[in-house]
Scaffold this motif. Structure first.
Motif, mmCIF file in Angstrom:
data_model
loop_
_atom_site.group_PDB
_atom_site.id
_atom_site.type_symbol
_atom_site.label_atom_id
_atom_site.label_comp_id
_atom_site.label_asym_id
_atom_site.label_seq_id
_atom_site.Cartn_x
_atom_site.Cartn_y
_atom_site.Cartn_z
ATOM 1 N N PHE A 189 1.408 11.590 -93.023
ATOM 2 C CA PHE A 189 2.656 11.042 -93.560
ATOM 3 C C PHE A 189 3.665 12.162 -93.823
ATOM 4 O O PHE A 189 4.847 12.052 -93.456
ATOM 5 C CB PHE A 189 2.354 10.279 -94.851
ATOM 6 C CG PHE A 189 3.583 9.735 -95.518
ATOM 7 C CD1 PHE A 189 4.209 8.590 -95.048
ATOM 8 C CD2 PHE A 189 4.141 10.389 -96.618
ATOM 9 C CE1 PHE A 189 5.349 8.106 -95.655
ATOM 10 C CE2 PHE A 189 5.281 9.908 -97.235
ATOM 11 C CZ PHE A 189 5.889 8.760 -96.751
ATOM 12 N N ARG A 190 3.227 13.261 -94.439
ATOM 13 C CA ARG A 190 4.141 14.352 -94.765
ATOM 14 C C ARG A 190 4.679 15.026 -93.501
ATOM 15 O O ARG A 190 5.864 15.367 -93.421
ATOM 16 C CB ARG A 190 3.424 15.376 -95.642
ATOM 17 C CG ARG A 190 3.154 14.864 -97.055
ATOM 18 C CD ARG A 190 2.784 16.015 -97.980
ATOM 19 N NE ARG A 190 1.563 16.675 -97.555
ATOM 20 C CZ ARG A 190 0.348 16.349 -97.968
ATOM 21 N NH1 ARG A 190 0.178 15.327 -98.823
ATOM 22 N NH2 ARG A 190 -0.718 17.029 -97.565
ATOM 23 N N ARG A 191 3.814 15.218 -92.497
ATOM 24 C CA ARG A 191 4.257 15.856 -91.250
ATOM 25 C C ARG A 191 5.258 14.968 -90.511
ATOM 26 O O ARG A 191 6.216 15.462 -89.915
ATOM 27 C CB ARG A 191 3.056 16.160 -90.348
ATOM 28 C CG ARG A 191 2.103 17.216 -90.882
ATOM 29 C CD ARG A 191 2.788 18.572 -90.966
ATOM 30 N NE ARG A 191 1.838 19.607 -91.319
ATOM 31 C CZ ARG A 191 1.491 19.955 -92.555
ATOM 32 N NH1 ARG A 191 2.037 19.301 -93.580
ATOM 33 N NH2 ARG A 191 0.624 20.916 -92.775
ATOM 34 N N ARG A 192 5.058 13.677 -90.568
ATOM 35 C CA ARG A 192 6.016 12.786 -89.901
ATOM 36 C C ARG A 192 7.358 12.805 -90.629
ATOM 37 O O ARG A 192 8.413 12.767 -89.992
ATOM 38 C CB ARG A 192 5.452 11.366 -89.825
ATOM 39 C CG ARG A 192 6.280 10.424 -88.954
ATOM 40 C CD ARG A 192 5.524 9.141 -88.671
ATOM 41 N NE ARG A 192 4.297 9.424 -87.937
ATOM 42 C CZ ARG A 192 4.230 9.634 -86.620
ATOM 43 N NH1 ARG A 192 5.336 9.586 -85.891
ATOM 44 N NH2 ARG A 192 3.083 9.888 -86.037
ATOM 45 N N GLU A 193 7.325 12.846 -91.928
ATOM 46 C CA GLU A 193 8.562 12.943 -92.690
ATOM 47 C C GLU A 193 9.310 14.235 -92.378
ATOM 48 O O GLU A 193 10.546 14.280 -92.397
ATOM 49 C CB GLU A 193 8.251 12.878 -94.194
ATOM 50 C CG GLU A 193 7.795 11.508 -94.664
ATOM 51 C CD GLU A 193 8.921 10.497 -94.582
ATOM 52 O OE1 GLU A 193 10.042 10.828 -95.020
ATOM 53 O OE2 GLU A 193 8.692 9.386 -94.063
ATOM 54 N N ALA A 194 8.558 15.299 -92.066
ATOM 55 C CA ALA A 194 9.160 16.597 -91.754
ATOM 56 C C ALA A 194 9.488 16.731 -90.263
ATOM 57 O O ALA A 194 9.834 17.828 -89.812
ATOM 58 C CB ALA A 194 8.208 17.725 -92.172
ATOM 59 N N GLU A 195 9.387 15.623 -89.500
ATOM 60 C CA GLU A 195 9.682 15.618 -88.069
ATOM 61 C C GLU A 195 8.742 16.518 -87.263
ATOM 62 O O GLU A 195 9.075 16.967 -86.178
ATOM 63 C CB GLU A 195 11.142 16.045 -87.808
ATOM 64 C CG GLU A 195 12.182 15.142 -88.423
ATOM 65 C CD GLU A 195 12.148 13.738 -87.832
ATOM 66 O OE1 GLU A 195 11.792 13.627 -86.629
ATOM 67 O OE2 GLU A 195 12.430 12.764 -88.543
ATOM 68 N N ARG A 196 7.568 16.759 -87.794
ATOM 69 C CA ARG A 196 6.554 17.526 -87.059
ATOM 70 C C ARG A 196 5.572 16.511 -86.475
ATOM 71 O O ARG A 196 4.455 16.317 -86.962
ATOM 72 C CB ARG A 196 5.878 18.527 -87.992
ATOM 73 C CG ARG A 196 6.867 19.578 -88.510
ATOM 74 C CD ARG A 196 6.387 20.305 -89.736
ATOM 75 N NE ARG A 196 5.246 21.161 -89.464
ATOM 76 C CZ ARG A 196 4.704 21.994 -90.363
ATOM 77 N NH1 ARG A 196 5.245 22.079 -91.582
ATOM 78 N NH2 ARG A 196 3.663 22.731 -90.057
ATOM 79 N N ARG A 197 6.034 15.860 -85.405
ATOM 80 C CA ARG A 197 5.343 14.684 -84.887
ATOM 81 C C ARG A 197 3.967 15.004 -84.299
ATOM 82 O O ARG A 197 3.023 14.231 -84.469
ATOM 83 C CB ARG A 197 6.227 14.004 -83.838
ATOM 84 C CG ARG A 197 7.581 13.565 -84.361
ATOM 85 C CD ARG A 197 7.414 12.569 -85.501
ATOM 86 N NE ARG A 197 8.680 12.171 -86.085
ATOM 87 C CZ ARG A 197 9.430 11.178 -85.642
ATOM 88 N NH1 ARG A 197 9.049 10.507 -84.577
ATOM 89 N NH2 ARG A 197 10.551 10.874 -86.265
ATOM 90 N N GLU A 198 3.864 16.115 -83.584
ATOM 91 C CA GLU A 198 2.584 16.433 -82.954
ATOM 92 C C GLU A 198 1.497 16.645 -84.011
ATOM 93 O O GLU A 198 0.371 16.141 -83.875
ATOM 94 C CB GLU A 198 2.725 17.676 -82.075
ATOM 95 C CG GLU A 198 1.503 17.957 -81.211
ATOM 96 C CD GLU A 198 1.762 19.035 -80.168
ATOM 97 O OE1 GLU A 198 0.804 19.412 -79.471
ATOM 98 O OE2 GLU A 198 2.918 19.495 -80.058
ATOM 99 N N GLU A 199 1.811 17.349 -85.069
ATOM 100 C CA GLU A 199 0.847 17.566 -86.145
ATOM 101 C C GLU A 199 0.551 16.255 -86.868
ATOM 102 O O GLU A 199 -0.595 15.986 -87.263
ATOM 103 C CB GLU A 199 1.388 18.597 -87.127
ATOM 104 C CG GLU A 199 1.564 19.978 -86.520
ATOM 105 C CD GLU A 199 2.214 20.943 -87.493
ATOM 106 O OE1 GLU A 199 2.476 20.544 -88.647
ATOM 107 O OE2 GLU A 199 2.457 22.103 -87.102
ATOM 108 N N ALA A 200 1.573 15.422 -87.040
ATOM 109 C CA ALA A 200 1.381 14.132 -87.703
ATOM 110 C C ALA A 200 0.427 13.246 -86.908
ATOM 111 O O ALA A 200 -0.448 12.582 -87.480
ATOM 112 C CB ALA A 200 2.727 13.430 -87.887
#
Length: 438
Positions: A189-200
């Motif tokens: 959830f946090r990675r997606r919020e930070a636009e770090r899609r691959e990690e999310a």
């Protein structure tokens, strides 16, 4: 007749022209379709990279690059078809066929790569929904953990530690997996919020897999109780069947194999713990089934042997002695006429000698004596065949007019034939031996 032939030629040419025209239309439409497909795939790739990152989309990027390279060749061929230099129909046909081939290959490659990526893209689009479901599953499975521990405690009162070794640590393992899944869900959830899609996406996949494994462990604890009860029920049936087999074994031929198998089954039955003790029904069932099957197999073999008696040692020795005599006769004939004997007779003799050697160590064991008898008889038959083939070779090589008086008559088949055969074999064999020795 000439007019008919000319009409046929015109019809064939018209058909060929129509095929060429259709091929040219296919080449043009294929070029347009693939060019549009490249543009569409490039747009989709931009979205996929934004959602998935560079790593998961590498195959599509490589495919696009390859398609663009080969499509350049297709456009060049199409340009050659329309330049100012006149072309023959065959040249046009070859180029258009190549254009269609390149376009079909490009479509297939892009289909394959984008189809593989479609599931990932769909999962990314559904990521919020999937993440919500993961959290629900974590909560549900966490609520099932106390019941799984109670079930395991109840199982421990009935079954041995050895029986429970596969599920004994299940509740603790499931709890650790659920904790890890919750942490991975938060990271996603946090990675997606930070636009770090691959990690999310990676964190979401990890959370999903952890939840799946935890569910399998908890289900396995509950299923174990059912499977253990089934094993106990089956064990009771196998015990009754084994006792019946031991009774039936008394009527079977009392050979060592049956006696040993019956003793093994009796030992397996005696090793069963009393009903008041904790047990491992899975191991007990496996051991008892193995002993039961062993007795069944031993009885079947014993009855088969009783229906087909095993030859005695004396009978086998008699067959071996007979094979020795036939081998000796064939060997002497071949040795005495070496120059006249061909490969067939020599091969049969060699095979007879090999079978005779193979039979010898099998004569003492009751389990292999029948095989020894078969090999002994085979050796004798092969030696006899070698003798007949050797005699054929001798007869075909012996002179037909070797009487005392040469070609002018006299006795036939007398001393001249005998000496000719012996000397012929010895001389020719000696010459060949000297030749190869040299």
């Amino acid at each position: 007749m000439a007019g008919l032939w000319g009409k046929r030629r015109r019809e064939e040419q018209a058909a060929l022209d129509a095929q060429d025209a259709d091929l040219a239309r296919r080449a043009r439409s294929s070029l347009v379709a693939v060019d549009e497909r490249i543009r569409t795939t490039a747009d989709e790739l931009d979205f996929a990279v934004a959602e998935l990152g560079e790593g998961p989309t590498k195959d599509v990027r490589d495919a696009l690059q390859a398609v663009r390279t080969h499509l350049g060749e297709a456009f060049h061929l199409h340009q050659l078809n329309h330049d100012e230099i006149p072309d023959t129909p065959e040249e046009l046909r070859t180029r258009n066929a190549r254009i269609v081939q390149l376009c079909e290959w490009a479509e297939e490659l892009l289909d394959d790569r984008t189809e593989a990526l479609a599931a990932d893209i769909e999962r990314v689009r559904r990521a919020p929904e999937i993440l919500a479901q993961v959290r629900v599953d974590i909560e549900t499975l966490t609520e099932r953990l106390p019941h799984a521990r109670v079930t395991l405690d109840r199982l421990a009162q009935r079954y041995s530690a050895a029986a429970l070794r596969q599920v004994a640590d299940g509740p603790d393992e499931a709890e650790q997996l659920l904790t890890f899944a919750a942490h991975s869900a938060d990271v996603s959830f946090r990675r997606r919020e930070a636009e770090r899609r691959e990690e999310a996406n990676l964190a979401l996949e990890t959370a999903t897999e952890a939840v799946r494994r935890a569910a399998a462990i908890i289900d396995g604890i509950e299923d174990f109780e059912i499977e253990a009860l089934r094993a106990e029920s089956t064990l009771a049936d196998v015990i009754a069947d084994s006792r019946g087999d031991l009774v039936a074994a008394r009527d079977a031929p009392q050979v060592p194999a049956v006696t040993a198998a019956a003793a093994a089954l009796e030992a397996a039955l005696a090793a069963l713990p009393p009903s008041r003790e904790k047990a491992d029904p899975f191991t007990q069932l496996s051991q008892l089934r193995e002993a039961n099957s062993g007795l069944d197999a031993a009885i079947a073999v014993a009855r088969e042997r009783a229906a087909r008696p095993i030859p005695s040692v004396a009978h086998v020795r008699h067959a071996l002695d007979d094979a020795d005599r036939q081998i000796a006769v064939a060997r002497n004939v071949i040795a005495g006429h070496r120059g006249w004997i061909g490969a067939d007779a020599r091969t049969r003799l060699a095979e007879a000698e090999r079978s005779r050697i193979d039979a010898e160590p099998l004569t003492t064991d009751e389990d292999t004596r029948e095989e020894a008898m078969i090999l002994a008889r085979r050796a004798g038959a092969l030696a006899n065949e070698a003798l007949h083939l050797a005699q054929r070779d001798i007869d075909s090589s012996r002179p037909q007019d070797s009487g005392w008086g040469g070609q002018g008559g006299g006795r036939r088949g007398g001393m001249g034939d005998a000496m000719g055969g012996i000397l012929g074999g010895m001389v020719i064999g000696s010459l060949l031996g000297d030749f190869f020795d040299g």
